[in-house]
Design a protein around this motif. Structure first.
Motif, short mmCIF file in Angstrom:
data_model
loop_
_atom_site.label_atom_id
_atom_site.label_comp_id
_atom_site.label_asym_id
_atom_site.label_seq_id
_atom_site.Cartn_x
_atom_site.Cartn_y
_atom_site.Cartn_z
N ALA A 110 9.92 0.20 9.59
CA ALA A 110 10.14 -0.81 9.07
C ALA A 110 9.90 -1.07 7.46
CB ALA A 110 9.30 -1.86 9.90
N ARG A 111 10.62 -2.21 7.07
CA ARG A 111 10.62 -2.63 5.69
C ARG A 111 9.81 -3.97 5.41
NH1 ARG A 111 10.72 1.51 2.06
NH2 ARG A 111 11.73 3.30 3.43
N PRO A 112 9.01 -4.30 4.60
CA PRO A 112 8.65 -3.26 3.57
C PRO A 112 7.62 -2.40 4.20
CG PRO A 112 7.43 -5.36 3.04
CD PRO A 112 8.55 -5.57 4.11
N LYS A 113 7.65 -1.04 3.31
CA LYS A 113 6.67 -0.13 3.72
C LYS A 113 5.54 -0.31 2.51
CE LYS A 113 6.04 4.92 4.07
NZ LYS A 113 6.68 6.15 3.94
N VAL A 114 4.45 -0.19 2.75
CA VAL A 114 3.37 -0.26 1.76
C VAL A 114 2.45 0.89 1.93
CG1 VAL A 114 1.76 -1.79 0.62
CG2 VAL A 114 3.40 -2.88 1.65
N TYR A 115 2.26 1.48 1.18
CA TYR A 115 0.96 2.74 1.00
C TYR A 115 -0.03 2.45 0.34
CZ TYR A 115 -0.48 7.62 0.32
OH TYR A 115 -1.37 8.66 0.33
N LEU A 116 -1.22 2.75 0.69
CA LEU A 116 -2.42 2.35 0.06
C LEU A 116 -3.29 4.03 0.35
CD1 LEU A 116 -2.17 -0.52 1.94
CD2 LEU A 116 -3.58 -1.22 0.14
N GLN A 117 -3.85 4.22 -0.67
CA GLN A 117 -4.85 5.20 -0.71
C GLN A 117 -6.14 5.06 -1.61
OE1 GLN A 117 -2.84 8.82 -2.08
NE2 GLN A 117 -3.36 8.56 -4.20
N THR A 176 1.35 16.13 0.12
CA THR A 176 1.20 15.62 1.54
C THR A 176 0.96 14.30 1.25
OG1 THR A 176 0.07 17.44 2.51
CG2 THR A 176 -0.17 15.43 3.50
N LEU A 177 0.41 13.83 0.36
CA LEU A 177 0.27 12.21 0.09
C LEU A 177 1.28 11.83 -0.26
CD1 LEU A 177 -3.24 12.61 -1.86
CD2 LEU A 177 -3.27 11.88 0.36
N LEU A 178 2.31 12.64 -1.28
CA LEU A 178 3.25 12.17 -1.77
C LEU A 178 4.45 12.05 -0.59
CD1 LEU A 178 4.43 11.29 -4.40
CD2 LEU A 178 5.12 13.57 -4.84
N ALA A 179 4.15 12.90 0.37
CA ALA A 179 5.37 12.99 1.30
C ALA A 179 5.10 11.54 2.27
CB ALA A 179 5.06 14.24 2.26
N TRP A 180 3.93 11.09 2.37
CA TRP A 180 3.87 9.82 2.96
C TRP A 180 4.20 8.75 2.29
CZ3 TRP A 180 -1.79 12.03 4.50
CH2 TRP A 180 -1.65 12.64 5.48
N SER A 181 4.05 8.66 0.97
CA SER A 181 4.35 7.53 0.00
C SER A 181 5.61 7.41 -0.66
CB SER A 181 2.99 7.52 -0.82
OG SER A 181 3.34 8.71 -1.81
#
Ligand SMILES: [Zn+2]
Length: 371
Positions: free
Chosen positions: A29-36, A156-161
């Protein structure tokens, strides 16, 4: 919430580390938000803020109030977390290579551009979708070539984000007021983030040098726009947030910071709720206008000023005392603006960077980030 665990291959026999990503809302779904948080593993304020955010996301999800997708990586750097030496955590750089964990992310624009060449049309949303898919493929290809845990962890982080609409990378400084870094591409999002977090200044730059994690998400869109023109939207908002200083770690601060992050998630439409921004917008100033103050000699550092103060060029901010010669030299501001950060250490070597003042006039170009 769905956890996803990725095991890194392991550089040394008998060792294996893992990364975990917690997925909330609707997959795809959108928006997709990524936090780390914790990419620099000795920076705990953001790590604790996410620990306070997670129960809020659990509750929102239980009530069906996450129409978008929210990904949370609560500790982005297990290698750094394990690195202690001289009785101190060494979380900023990998001990084996001295490589900064937040530098050297790959250039994805060339490969992604080749993948979408000839496919872009008049619909910006459709183009964004094509470019995101191309970026995902580009990350997968470079990740397959990773030869160390550090690089494998970064990718791996970049693949998620990489295909997210919004990417928030939570850090902290030495001694500092809340501040953040962003590109100039989406100033409305920068303002929203300032109003949600209480940042005192937003430091703006399109390409800072060093290929940090935040710019791995924005520079490709900039470069693809340079290659293909207006068909390419500003597809991702990304920010590095500096949650004050190393020792600003408390549940009270973190609870407030988590509430601010919820207000941002509501503001961008990823979560439904009544969390609202509680702060005014902050000045958006050029990163190149952040004047650096250097130690005039080695010795004992004492400060007369504190982060958050407005200072003027030439103002004495503190002193360095050489205990052998007893010479006491002033530390002077090199520009006028907001004193937003100081070094943590109370001793220094001659020429070391001791403080930064955010001003309106560009003083520096080129590689603008510290090591
Ligand atoms: Zn950091």
């Amino acid at each position: 919430m769905t956890p996803e665990i990725v095991l890194l291959a392991g550089d040394a026999p008998g060792t294996q580390r893992q990364l975990i990503c917690l997925r909330f809302g609707v997959a795809g779904a959108r928006p997709k938000v990524y936090l780390q948080a914790g990419l620099h593993a000795d920076e705990m304020p953001g790590v604790l803020a996410l620990q306070h955010l997670l129960p809020l996301l659990d509750a929102a999800e239980a009530e069906g109030k996450i129409p978008g997708e929210v990904l949370v990586v609560p500790a982005a750097n297990p290698i750094g977390l394990s690195q202690w030496a001289f009785q101190r955590p060494l979380g900023r750089m990998e001990a084996e290579s001295l490589h900064n964990f937040n530098r050297g992310y790959p250039d994805l624009a060339t490969r992604a551009g080749d993948l979408v060449d000839g496919l872009l049309g008049d619909d910006p949303a459709a183009n964004a979708g094509l470019i995101r898919a191309a970026l995902v493929q580009a990350v997968a290809e470079v990740r397959a070539q990773a030869r160390t845990d550090m690089v494998e962890g970064q990718l791996t982080l970049l693949a998620w984000s990489i295909d997210a609409d919004h990417v928030l990378d939570l850090h902290c400084d030495h001694q500092a007021v809340m501040h953040l870094y962003a590109s100039p591409a989406r100033p409305a999002d920068t303002s929203l983030l300032c109003r949600c977090t209480g940042a005192r200044v937003a430091l703006i730059q399109d390409v800072s040098g060093g290929n940090a994690f935040d710019e791995a998400h924005t520079v490709p869109w900039l470069q693809l726009r340079q290659r293909f023109g207006d068909q390419v939207p500003a597809g991702c908002f990304s920010s590095t947030l500096e949650y004050r200083g190393q020792f600003d770690v408390s549940d009270a601060l973190a609870a407030g910071d988590a509430a601010g992050l919820m207000a941002f998630l509501v503001g961008v439409g990823a979560v439904i709720g009544d969390a609202t921004p509680l702060h005014p917008d902050a000045p958006h100033l050029p990163l190149g206008g952040a004047g650096e103050v250097f130690a005039p000699q080695g010795g004992v550092v004492t400060w007369d000023s504190a982060p958050g103060e407005t200072v003027t060029q030439g103002q004495v901010l503190g002193h360095v005392t050489d205990p052998m010669t007893r010479v006491r030299q002033p530390i002077r501001a090199t520009n006028t603006g907001l004193l937003f950060r100081l070094e943590l250490w109370r001793s220094c070597l001659r020429g070391q960077s001791l403080a930064h003042v955010a001003g309106e006039t560009v003083l520096r170009n080129g590689d603008l980030l510290s090591d």
